[in-house]
Design an enzyme around this catalytic site. Structure first.
Site, PDB file in Angstrom:
ATOM      1  N   SER A 166     -68.257  34.197  32.852  1.00 30.80           N
ATOM      2  CA  SER A 166     -68.667  34.991  34.013  1.00 30.80           C
ATOM      3  C   SER A 166     -67.548  35.921  34.492  1.00 30.80           C
ATOM      4  CB  SER A 166     -69.072  34.074  35.168  1.00 30.80           C
ATOM      5  OG  SER A 166     -69.337  34.862  36.315  1.00 30.80           O
TER       6      SER A 166
ATOM      7  N   ARG B  80     -92.583  35.350  25.858  1.00 28.75           N
ATOM      8  CA  ARG B  80     -92.772  34.516  24.671  1.00 28.75           C
ATOM      9  C   ARG B  80     -93.826  33.439  24.932  1.00 28.75           C
ATOM     10  NH1 ARG B  80     -87.457  31.366  22.821  1.00 28.75           N
ATOM     11  NH2 ARG B  80     -87.703  30.532  24.933  1.00 28.75           N
ATOM     12  N   THR B  81     -93.697  32.780  26.089  1.00 32.27           N
ATOM     13  CA  THR B  81     -94.627  31.705  26.431  1.00 32.27           C
ATOM     14  C   THR B  81     -95.651  32.245  27.422  1.00 32.27           C
ATOM     15  OG1 THR B  81     -92.751  30.219  26.217  1.00 32.27           O
ATOM     16  CG2 THR B  81     -94.722  29.312  27.268  1.00 32.27           C
TER      17      THR B  81
ATOM     18  N   GLY C 108     -90.004  38.936  29.820  1.00 28.22           N
ATOM     19  CA  GLY C 108     -89.504  37.643  30.286  1.00 28.22           C
ATOM     20  C   GLY C 108     -90.243  37.241  31.546  1.00 28.22           C
ATOM     21  N   ALA C 109     -90.324  35.927  31.747  1.00 28.73           N
ATOM     22  CA  ALA C 109     -91.052  35.433  32.927  1.00 28.73           C
ATOM     23  C   ALA C 109     -90.275  34.298  33.597  1.00 28.73           C
ATOM     24  CB  ALA C 109     -92.443  34.960  32.518  1.00 28.73           C
TER      25      ALA C 109
ATOM     26  N   SER D   2     -67.833  37.213  37.510  1.00 27.70           N
ATOM     27  CA  SER D   2     -67.888  37.151  38.973  1.00 27.70           C
ATOM     28  C   SER D   2     -66.534  36.806  39.601  1.00 27.70           C
ATOM     29  CB  SER D   2     -68.941  36.129  39.418  1.00 27.70           C
ATOM     30  OG  SER D   2     -70.210  36.537  39.007  1.00 27.70           O
TER      31      SER D   2
ATOM     32  N   LYS E 145     -80.793  28.445  39.378  1.00 26.51           N
ATOM     33  CA  LYS E 145     -81.275  29.257  40.504  1.00 26.51           C
ATOM     34  C   LYS E 145     -82.458  28.613  41.231  1.00 26.51           C
ATOM     35  CE  LYS E 145     -79.456  33.567  38.724  1.00 26.51           C
ATOM     36  NZ  LYS E 145     -79.660  34.966  38.394  1.00 26.51           N
TER      37      LYS E 145
ATOM     38  N   THR F 245     -75.980  30.634  39.069  1.00 23.78           N
ATOM     39  CA  THR F 245     -76.551  31.352  37.944  1.00 23.78           C
ATOM     40  C   THR F 245     -77.297  30.396  37.026  1.00 23.78           C
ATOM     41  OG1 THR F 245     -76.038  32.983  36.221  1.00 23.78           O
ATOM     42  CG2 THR F 245     -74.387  31.299  36.592  1.00 23.78           C
TER      43      THR F 245
ATOM     44  N   ASN G 193     -79.775  33.206  44.047  1.00 21.79           N
ATOM     45  CA  ASN G 193     -78.495  33.237  43.328  1.00 21.79           C
ATOM     46  C   ASN G 193     -77.300  33.132  44.266  1.00 21.79           C
ATOM     47  OD1 ASN G 193     -78.817  35.779  44.486  1.00 21.79           O
ATOM     48  ND2 ASN G 193     -77.589  36.770  42.913  1.00 21.79           N
TER      49      ASN G 193
HETATM   50  P1  NAP Z   1     -84.611  31.842  32.682  1.00 19.30           P
HETATM   51  O1  NAP Z   1     -85.248  31.471  33.987  1.00 19.30           O
HETATM   52  O2  NAP Z   1     -84.163  30.791  31.769  1.00 19.30           O
HETATM   53  O3  NAP Z   1     -85.685  32.767  31.905  1.00 19.30           O
HETATM   54  C1  NAP Z   1     -85.406  33.260  30.625  1.00 19.30           C
HETATM   55  C2  NAP Z   1     -86.594  34.075  30.122  1.00 19.30           C
HETATM   56  O4  NAP Z   1     -86.204  34.618  28.874  1.00 19.30           O
HETATM   57  C3  NAP Z   1     -87.841  33.245  29.891  1.00 19.30           C
HETATM   58  O5  NAP Z   1     -88.955  34.047  30.157  1.00 19.30           O
HETATM   59  C4  NAP Z   1     -87.764  32.908  28.404  1.00 19.30           C
HETATM   60  O6  NAP Z   1     -89.011  32.796  27.781  1.00 19.30           O
HETATM   61  C5  NAP Z   1     -87.109  34.164  27.852  1.00 19.30           C
HETATM   62  N1  NAP Z   1     -86.349  33.880  26.639  1.00 19.30           N
HETATM   63  C6  NAP Z   1     -85.210  33.161  26.553  1.00 19.30           C
HETATM   64  N2  NAP Z   1     -84.792  33.131  25.271  1.00 19.30           N
HETATM   65  C7  NAP Z   1     -85.717  33.808  24.554  1.00 19.30           C
HETATM   66  C8  NAP Z   1     -85.861  34.109  23.179  1.00 19.30           C
HETATM   67  N3  NAP Z   1     -84.954  33.699  22.277  1.00 19.30           N
HETATM   68  N4  NAP Z   1     -86.927  34.827  22.765  1.00 19.30           N
HETATM   69  C9  NAP Z   1     -87.859  35.247  23.659  1.00 19.30           C
HETATM   70  N5  NAP Z   1     -87.777  34.994  24.978  1.00 19.30           N
HETATM   71  C10 NAP Z   1     -86.719  34.287  25.416  1.00 19.30           C
HETATM   72  O7  NAP Z   1     -83.347  32.799  32.906  1.00 19.30           O
HETATM   73  P2  NAP Z   1     -83.094  33.840  34.084  1.00 19.30           P
HETATM   74  O8  NAP Z   1     -82.454  33.154  35.231  1.00 19.30           O
HETATM   75  O9  NAP Z   1     -84.316  34.620  34.351  1.00 19.30           O
HETATM   76  O10 NAP Z   1     -81.952  34.783  33.448  1.00 19.30           O
HETATM   77  C11 NAP Z   1     -82.270  35.621  32.353  1.00 19.30           C
HETATM   78  C12 NAP Z   1     -81.070  36.519  32.029  1.00 19.30           C
HETATM   79  O11 NAP Z   1     -80.820  37.431  33.073  1.00 19.30           O
HETATM   80  C13 NAP Z   1     -79.763  35.769  31.802  1.00 19.30           C
HETATM   81  O12 NAP Z   1     -79.151  36.259  30.627  1.00 19.30           O
HETATM   82  C14 NAP Z   1     -78.938  36.138  33.012  1.00 19.30           C
HETATM   83  O13 NAP Z   1     -77.554  36.127  32.752  1.00 19.30           O
HETATM   84  C15 NAP Z   1     -79.430  37.544  33.284  1.00 19.30           C
HETATM   85  N6  NAP Z   1     -79.178  37.985  34.656  1.00 19.30           N
HETATM   86  C16 NAP Z   1     -78.401  39.086  34.854  1.00 19.30           C
HETATM   87  C17 NAP Z   1     -78.157  39.528  36.148  1.00 19.30           C
HETATM   88  C18 NAP Z   1     -77.327  40.745  36.384  1.00 19.30           C
HETATM   89  O14 NAP Z   1     -76.836  40.908  37.506  1.00 19.30           O
HETATM   90  N7  NAP Z   1     -77.146  41.639  35.441  1.00 19.30           N
HETATM   91  C19 NAP Z   1     -78.705  38.838  37.223  1.00 19.30           C
HETATM   92  C20 NAP Z   1     -79.517  37.731  36.979  1.00 19.30           C
HETATM   93  C21 NAP Z   1     -79.752  37.310  35.686  1.00 19.30           C
HETATM   94  P3  NAP Z   1     -89.831  31.413  27.753  1.00 19.30           P
HETATM   95  O15 NAP Z   1     -90.579  31.356  29.056  1.00 19.30           O
HETATM   96  O16 NAP Z   1     -90.715  31.540  26.567  1.00 19.30           O
HETATM   97  O17 NAP Z   1     -88.826  30.309  27.617  1.00 19.30           O
END
Ligand code: NAP
Length: 581
Positions: A285, A455-456, A431-432, A287, A341, A337, A366
């Site tokens: 991170s 994906r799901t 993504g969801a 941060s 969350k 993170t 967050n």
């Molecule tokens: P999360 O709740 O685990 O959700 C991940 C999503 O990505 C789910 O929809 C999952 O699909 C999908 N996914 C994961 N691996 C996959 C793969 N190999 N192929 C297809 N789909 C895949 O995670 P999150 O909290 O939303 O965070 C997601 C990303 O956003 C992280 O990398 C995080 O670091 C980033 N982020 C960045 C910021 C920023 O400030 N830039 C802020 C927040 C988050 P399924 O439902 O099928 O599992």
């Protein structure tokens, strides 16, 4: 971006007493005669970086030379002591406590005796409490090697008694501390053990608070950084670090420079407030770099640390709960993170705290604000009041609003052409998960037409059921067959450096990006993900995750401190670490 460094504490090389203010001891291993020159150079460099004590770890050297070449070993150690660029500790650590010395205790104690009585004596000799207690003969010799009340001779060297456990917390930790404390010849009590979670640090802080002698209490490994950085907050006598080019002598040792530059070590005091990022993993991170730069720039007495907490709800609840309940730690707020969350929202609800409207609606947050944030007390907030905020969603909207208008005119018939507005824009959300949920809520609120792909499928449908106005487009492969989009936002971790999907894009290789489309990736390391590279090659407008990341961090900083970081500081700090491609 390099921040101005706080001055390291002064020292007097000839002094026999050391000012115990934010002292750093650099541990330098010396494995054989051929390493002495390089070791001295490494020590000089560490002292230039701010170390004020040098620990000569000569266990491998002693293991090679004792007892046959005791004279040579003595000459080499005397040379190290004489030419040491700062007062020093000499340590021949036994293999049973993580060192390299496998010889007889009697031989290393004879070496200690000769060193302690020399013209250039070290400030400290370090001996394990277990060895000290093993034999009356050894105890007597150790007492003779160091200065203490009953010592008949005039010696300059004091004794550190130490206890180490490289596997976990020693079962008899309290007993060992009591034994070391009660030994009259012991000047400094040292305990170091491998932390199994962040909670071990809290016990180290308790030990320091209750100390009856100068004490070092440190946790080793990835969970232990907090104990090393916050030692001065709890009265730790010194902390250990490693030289820039030397191997660590215990897991998790930062370099001297990292301690001062990244972890604000010279500024840590009893009133320092503690912030951090809770996640799993969190080592990557950025941060900490942003928030610590902000504390420096605004002159705020605080430090921000990585806080690794394993992925389960139970781990989150137990660890964050323990840190908040340990009032002397004075946690002012946390970034939270992946994968915690949703756990944060549940935790704040269970503890009777409050949620911001976005967290309430989408179930993820967050940011934890403790005690009402800046001026919370003045506003009558309880110091234990908890408030969870989602700064991701407004940060993403802000980032998109700054990029989208120049790139695309809304495609929807309902579209308005308000500059910077997302109203009427057709947005594909990939993504969801938690981030997608928060963004979907904020984008719908902004008037966008949001279609989710995941994906799901069940998860996409759950998102649409929760956030009114969102429709389900299908799987990630179905984006192309769903018509044109003004904006595509990837919220999956696909493309993230170090992950198994590092080289992949969430969209198929033959996906055709419209030239007027804006493509945003929430992944910010690397800045140019495979998705953005392809979009850019196709002439689309791209927006990497760093803009959202900077905006969400700026909002957190302001919630906690009441002051915005200086304009451009977080952006410049991140750019220096993750340069724009
Ligand atoms: P999360 O709740 O685990 O959700 C991940 C999503 O990505 C789910 O929809 C999952 O699909 C999908 N996914 C994961 N691996 C996959 C793969 N190999 N192929 C297809 N789909 C895949 O995670 P999150 O909290 O939303 O965070 C997601 C990303 O956003 C992280 O990398 C995080 O670091 C980033 N982020 C960045 C910021 C920023 O400030 N830039 C802020 C927040 C988050 P399924 O439902 O099928 O599992």
């Amino acid at each position: 971006m390099r921040r101005p460094r706080a001055a390291a504490p002064p020292f007097d090389r000839a002094a026999t007493t050391i000012r115990a203010v934010n002292l750093v001891a650099v541990a330098i291993p010396v494995d054989g005669p051929e390493e002495v020159e390089a070791a001295l150079d490494a020590a000089r460099a560490a002292v230039r970086d701010g170390a004020r004590l040098v620990e000569w770890r000569v266990d491998a050297l002693a293991d090679r030379l004792l007892p046959e070449h005791a004279g040579e070993a003595l000459d080499l150690v005397r040379r190290l002591v004489r030419d040491s660029p700062a007062p020093c500790i000499v340590t021949v650590r036994s293999a049973s406590e993580g060192g390299a010395y496998r010889g007889h205790d009697a031989d290393r104690i004879s070496l200690y005796e000769a060193i302690g009585a020399g013209e250039h004596a070290p400030r400290y000799l370090d001996l394990e409490c277990a060895a000290f207690e093993r034999s009356a003969n050894l105890r007597q010799k150790a007492r003779l090697a160091v200065a203490h009340e009953r010592q008949p001779r005039d010696l300059k060297t004091s004794l550190i008694l130490s206890a180490h456990d490289f596997d976990g917390r020693p079962a008899d930790l309290q007993g060992r501390i009591a034994a070391m404390t009660s030994e009259p010849a012991c000047a400094v009590v040292k305990a170091a053990w491998r932390a199994r979670s962040l909670r071990d640090n809290l016990e180290a802080f308790e030990l320091l608070r209750e100390r009856r002698k100068p004490m070092v209490a440190l946790c080793m490994g990835d969970f232990g950084l907090m104990s090393r950085v916050l030692a001065p907050k709890f009265g730790g006598f010194f902390t250990f670090a490693r030289g820039a080019a030397t191997a660590e002598t215990a897991a998790g040792q930062p370099t001297v420079r990292e301690l001062f530059d990244r972890w604000r070590y010279a500024r840590i005091g009893t009133a320092t407030r503690v912030y951090g990022v809770v996640g799993w993993p969190v080592g990557h991170s950025r941060s900490p770099d942003l928030h610590n730069a902000g504390f420096d720039a605004r002159g705020i007495d605080a430090v921000y640390l990585p806080m690794p907490v394993e992925g389960s709800w139970e781990s989150f609840k137990a660890t964050v709960g323990a840190m908040l309940d340990f009032e002397p730690l004075d946690v002012g707020g946390l970034s939270v993170t992946v994968p915690h969350k949703e756990h944060l929202v549940r935790f704040v609800r269970e503890r009777g705290g409050t949620l911001c409207p976005v967290s309430e609606r989408c179930g993820t947050a967050n940011t934890l604000v403790v005690g009402g944030g800046a001026n919370g007390a003045a506003r009558g907030a309880s110091p234990r009041a908890l408030h969870a905020v989602n700064t991701d969603a407004p940060a993403a909207v802000r980032a998109l609003e700054s990029a989208a208008p120049a790139a695309s005119a809304p495609s929807s018939a309902r579209a308005s052409r308000d500059s910077g507005s997302l109203r009427g824009r057709r947005i594909a959300l990939l993504g969801a998960g938690g981030t997608a949920r928060a963004l979907a809520a904020a984008l719908v609120d902004g008037g966008a037409d949001v279609v989710v792909f995941n994906r799901t499928r069940d998860r996409a449908e759950a998102l649409a059921a929760r956030i009114a106005g969102v429709t389900v487009g299908g799987s990630l492969d179905e984006v192309a067959s769903n018509g044109a989009f003004d904006v595509i936002v990837n919220t999956t971790p696909i493309g993230l450096r170090g992950s198994s999907d590092e080289d992949r894009s969430p969209l198929a290789d033959d996906f055709r990006f419209g030239r007027g489309t804006t493509v945003m990736d929430v992944v910010y390391a690397p800045r140019l993900t495979p998705l953005l590279r392809r979009a850019r090659e196709a002439g689309a407008t791209t927006l990497d995750g760093s803009t959202m990341f900077v905006h969400q961090a700026e909002a957190q900083f302001e919630l906690w401190t009441g002051a915005a970081p200086p304009p451009g500081l977080f952006r410049a700090t991140l750019d220096s670490l993750e340069p724009a491609p």
